[in-house]
Design a protein around this motif. Structure first.
Motif, PDB file in Angstrom:
ATOM      1  N   GLY A  53      24.796  21.426 154.365  1.00 34.98           N
ATOM      2  CA  GLY A  53      25.561  22.500 154.970  1.00 34.98           C
ATOM      3  C   GLY A  53      24.867  23.157 156.152  1.00 34.98           C
ATOM      4  N   GLN A  54      23.724  22.636 156.545  1.00 30.63           N
ATOM      5  CA  GLN A  54      22.992  23.163 157.703  1.00 30.63           C
ATOM      6  C   GLN A  54      23.081  22.158 158.850  1.00 30.63           C
ATOM      7  OE1 GLN A  54      21.319  26.316 157.523  1.00 30.63           O
ATOM      8  NE2 GLN A  54      22.591  26.343 155.689  1.00 30.63           N
TER       9      GLN A  54
ATOM     10  N   LEU B 116      24.391  18.251 158.368  1.00 29.40           N
ATOM     11  CA  LEU B 116      23.785  17.698 157.168  1.00 29.40           C
ATOM     12  C   LEU B 116      24.742  17.894 155.992  1.00 29.40           C
ATOM     13  CD1 LEU B 116      21.207  16.260 156.396  1.00 29.40           C
ATOM     14  CD2 LEU B 116      20.175  18.481 155.939  1.00 29.40           C
ATOM     15  N   CYS B 117      25.255  16.791 155.480  1.00 29.24           N
ATOM     16  CA  CYS B 117      26.302  16.839 154.449  1.00 29.24           C
ATOM     17  C   CYS B 117      25.759  16.673 153.043  1.00 29.24           C
ATOM     18  CB  CYS B 117      27.352  15.751 154.730  1.00 29.24           C
ATOM     19  SG  CYS B 117      28.183  15.998 156.313  1.00 29.24           S
ATOM     20  N   VAL B 118      24.762  15.838 152.886  1.00 29.07           N
ATOM     21  CA  VAL B 118      24.150  15.606 151.582  1.00 29.07           C
ATOM     22  C   VAL B 118      22.642  15.651 151.766  1.00 29.07           C
ATOM     23  CG1 VAL B 118      23.833  13.957 149.691  1.00 29.07           C
ATOM     24  CG2 VAL B 118      26.054  14.105 150.836  1.00 29.07           C
ATOM     25  N   HIS B 119      21.980  16.425 150.927  1.00 24.76           N
ATOM     26  CA  HIS B 119      20.519  16.456 150.921  1.00 24.76           C
ATOM     27  C   HIS B 119      20.084  16.824 149.512  1.00 24.76           C
ATOM     28  CE1 HIS B 119      16.501  18.317 152.430  1.00 24.76           C
ATOM     29  NE2 HIS B 119      16.356  17.042 152.117  1.00 24.76           N
ATOM     30  N   ASP B 120      19.458  15.867 148.846  1.00 27.14           N
ATOM     31  CA  ASP B 120      18.998  16.093 147.485  1.00 27.14           C
ATOM     32  C   ASP B 120      17.742  15.269 147.236  1.00 27.14           C
ATOM     33  OD1 ASP B 120      19.880  13.447 146.976  1.00 27.14           O
ATOM     34  OD2 ASP B 120      21.770  14.141 146.117  1.00 27.14           O
ATOM     35  N   GLU B 121      17.345  15.158 145.980  1.00 26.97           N
ATOM     36  CA  GLU B 121      16.113  14.443 145.646  1.00 26.97           C
ATOM     37  C   GLU B 121      16.168  12.957 145.983  1.00 26.97           C
ATOM     38  OE1 GLU B 121      18.887  14.515 142.232  1.00 26.97           O
ATOM     39  OE2 GLU B 121      17.997  16.122 143.420  1.00 26.97           O
TER      40      GLU B 121
ATOM     41  N   GLY C  80      17.565  11.738 148.905  1.00 23.84           N
ATOM     42  CA  GLY C  80      17.598  11.535 150.349  1.00 23.84           C
ATOM     43  C   GLY C  80      18.617  12.445 151.008  1.00 23.84           C
ATOM     44  N   ALA C  81      19.048  12.050 152.204  1.00 22.69           N
ATOM     45  CA  ALA C  81      19.961  12.892 152.971  1.00 22.69           C
ATOM     46  C   ALA C  81      20.911  12.030 153.789  1.00 22.69           C
ATOM     47  CB  ALA C  81      19.175  13.828 153.886  1.00 22.69           C
ATOM     48  N   LEU C  82      22.089  12.607 154.062  1.00 18.90           N
ATOM     49  CA  LEU C  82      23.085  11.971 154.908  1.00 18.90           C
ATOM     50  C   LEU C  82      23.704  13.044 155.780  1.00 18.90           C
ATOM     51  CD1 LEU C  82      25.710   9.324 154.205  1.00 18.90           C
ATOM     52  CD2 LEU C  82      26.503  11.543 155.007  1.00 18.90           C
ATOM     53  N   GLY C  83      23.797  12.742 157.068  1.00 18.49           N
ATOM     54  CA  GLY C  83      24.400  13.679 158.001  1.00 18.49           C
ATOM     55  C   GLY C  83      25.207  12.941 159.048  1.00 18.49           C
ATOM     56  N   ILE C  84      26.058  13.678 159.723  1.00 14.58           N
ATOM     57  CA  ILE C  84      26.896  13.137 160.780  1.00 14.58           C
ATOM     58  C   ILE C  84      26.496  13.826 162.085  1.00 14.58           C
ATOM     59  CG2 ILE C  84      29.254  12.799 161.616  1.00 14.58           C
ATOM     60  CD1 ILE C  84      28.687  11.357 158.936  1.00 14.58           C
ATOM     61  N   SER C  85      26.159  13.028 163.082  1.00 16.48           N
ATOM     62  CA  SER C  85      25.840  13.573 164.396  1.00 16.48           C
ATOM     63  C   SER C  85      27.137  14.034 165.056  1.00 16.48           C
ATOM     64  CB  SER C  85      25.150  12.510 165.254  1.00 16.48           C
ATOM     65  OG  SER C  85      24.816  13.049 166.512  1.00 16.48           O
ATOM     66  N   VAL C  86      27.160  15.261 165.548  1.00 17.71           N
ATOM     67  CA  VAL C  86      28.386  15.836 166.091  1.00 17.71           C
ATOM     68  C   VAL C  86      28.240  16.258 167.547  1.00 17.71           C
ATOM     69  CG1 VAL C  86      29.275  16.558 163.837  1.00 17.71           C
ATOM     70  CG2 VAL C  86      27.797  18.119 165.144  1.00 17.71           C
TER      71      VAL C  86
ATOM     72  N   GLY D  18      29.088  22.566 150.278  1.00 20.48           N
ATOM     73  CA  GLY D  18      29.067  23.997 149.996  1.00 20.48           C
ATOM     74  C   GLY D  18      30.457  24.579 150.150  1.00 20.48           C
ATOM     75  N   ASP D  19      30.524  25.743 150.755  1.00 19.25           N
ATOM     76  CA  ASP D  19      31.825  26.365 151.028  1.00 19.25           C
ATOM     77  C   ASP D  19      32.162  26.252 152.515  1.00 19.25           C
ATOM     78  OD1 ASP D  19      29.969  28.103 152.094  1.00 19.25           O
ATOM     79  OD2 ASP D  19      30.810  29.904 151.180  1.00 19.25           O
ATOM     80  N   LYS D  20      31.562  25.228 153.171  1.00 17.55           N
ATOM     81  CA  LYS D  20      31.657  25.137 154.624  1.00 17.55           C
ATOM     82  C   LYS D  20      32.643  24.101 155.132  1.00 17.55           C
ATOM     83  CE  LYS D  20      27.171  27.058 155.359  1.00 17.55           C
ATOM     84  NZ  LYS D  20      26.271  27.356 156.414  1.00 17.55           N
ATOM     85  N   TRP D  21      32.475  22.855 154.710  1.00 20.48           N
ATOM     86  CA  TRP D  21      33.332  21.787 155.200  1.00 20.48           C
ATOM     87  C   TRP D  21      33.348  20.650 154.203  1.00 20.48           C
ATOM     88  CZ3 TRP D  21      28.700  22.670 158.111  1.00 20.48           C
ATOM     89  CH2 TRP D  21      27.725  21.683 157.983  1.00 20.48           C
ATOM     90  N   GLY D  22      34.242  19.692 154.448  1.00 20.60           N
ATOM     91  CA  GLY D  22      34.312  18.498 153.628  1.00 20.60           C
ATOM     92  C   GLY D  22      33.935  17.282 154.453  1.00 20.60           C
ATOM     93  N   LEU D  23      33.541  16.229 153.767  1.00 17.30           N
ATOM     94  CA  LEU D  23      33.239  14.942 154.392  1.00 17.30           C
ATOM     95  C   LEU D  23      34.062  13.902 153.659  1.00 17.30           C
ATOM     96  CD1 LEU D  23      31.518  13.095 156.282  1.00 17.30           C
ATOM     97  CD2 LEU D  23      29.907  12.910 154.367  1.00 17.30           C
ATOM     98  N   SER D  24      34.900  13.200 154.410  1.00 13.55           N
ATOM     99  CA  SER D  24      35.742  12.149 153.836  1.00 13.55           C
ATOM    100  C   SER D  24      35.555  10.871 154.624  1.00 13.55           C
ATOM    101  CB  SER D  24      37.212  12.567 153.859  1.00 13.55           C
ATOM    102  OG  SER D  24      37.418  13.705 153.037  1.00 13.55           O
TER     103      SER D  24
END
Length: 186
Positions: free
Chosen positions: A9-10, A30-35, A37-43, A99-105
Motif C-alpha cells: 500500500g506504499q 507496492l501491492c504485496v509485501h510479506d515474509e 517477498g514483494a510484488l509491485g506495479i510500476s505506475v 489495505g483500504d487503498k486499492w485493488g490489484l486484479s
C-alpha cells in the motif's frame, strides 16, 4: 528478534543512485509485501504504442465505448502479463485488496467489466510487474535504491504517469530536482 516491517500500500520511489537502469525514476505501487517477498506495479511510465483499446481488442473485447488511455510499463517481470490497479468499488475474481487503498486484479473479468461500463470508477492498466524474493526488497531499502512514500490514491489515479515521481516526492516534502546519486562525506 528482528522486527520486520512490510510496506504493502506504499509507493517505492527510485532514488538517483538506483543501480538498475530499468527502474530509473520509477514509482512502484507496492501491492504485496510479506515474509515471502514483494510484488509491485510500476505506475510512472507509459508504454509507447500500446493503449487500453489495443489491449482489449487483442482479447477480442469490444472497446468501442471505452475511453482510450495509455497502458503502463508495470515492470520487467512477465512484461506480457496484464494487471489493473483499481479503486475498491469493484471486486472480482482473484482480486488482491491492498489495505483500504486499492485493488490489484489480473483476470479478464475486470477488462470485460471496464469495456461494458461496469468496472471500477478509477483504474490503471499495466503490463508486467516488479518482484522481489524473500528479504530482497528489505535489503535494497537499506541502500541507495528506494525511498518509501505514502501510497496516496489520488496520486496513484489522478497524476499523469510522467509526473508521478516528482509529484510523489513533493507530497513527501522533497524537491526531487535536488536529489543526487551517491552519499556524501563530511
Amino acid at each position: 528478534m528482528d522486527d520486520v516491517r512490510f510496506y504493502g500500500g506504499q509507493f517505492l520511489l527510485a532514488l538517483p543512485g538506483m543501480a538498475d537502469w530499468r527502474f530509473n525514476h520509477s514509482v512502484i505501487a507496492l501491492c504485496v509485501h510479506d515474509e515471502n517477498g514483494a510484488l509491485g506495479i510500476s505506475v510512472g511510465e507509459e508504454m509507447d504504442g500500446v493503449t487500453l483499446r489495443d489491449l482489449l481488442e487483442s482479447f477480442e473485447i469490444d472497446a468501442s465505448d471505452v475511453p482510450d488511455r495509455p497502458v503502463l510499463r508495470g515492470g520487467p517481470v512477465e512484461p506480457r502479463r496484464g494487471f489493473v490497479l483499481h479503486s475498491l468499488d469493484w471486486a472480482g475474481q482473484e482480486m488482491i485488496q491492498v489495505g483500504d487503498k486499492w485493488g490489484l486484479s489480473g483476470s479478464l473479468d475486470i477488462l470485460k467489466a471496464i469495456a461494458v461500463g461496469r468496472g471500477p470508477s478509477r483504474y490503471l492498466v499495466a503490463l508486467g510487474y516488479a518482484g522481489w524474493g524473500t528479504g530482497q526488497l528489505e535489503k535494497e531499502m537499506t541502500g541507495d535504491s528506494w525511498f518509501l512514500a505514502d501510497g496516496d490514491t489520488d496520486l496513484l489515479f489522478d497524476t499523469p504517469a510522467d509526473r508521478k515521481w516528482s509529484t510523489t516526492f513533493a507530497a513527501a516534502g522533497i524537491d526531487a530536482s535536488h536529489l543526487v546519486s551517491g552519499a556524501g562525506s563530511a
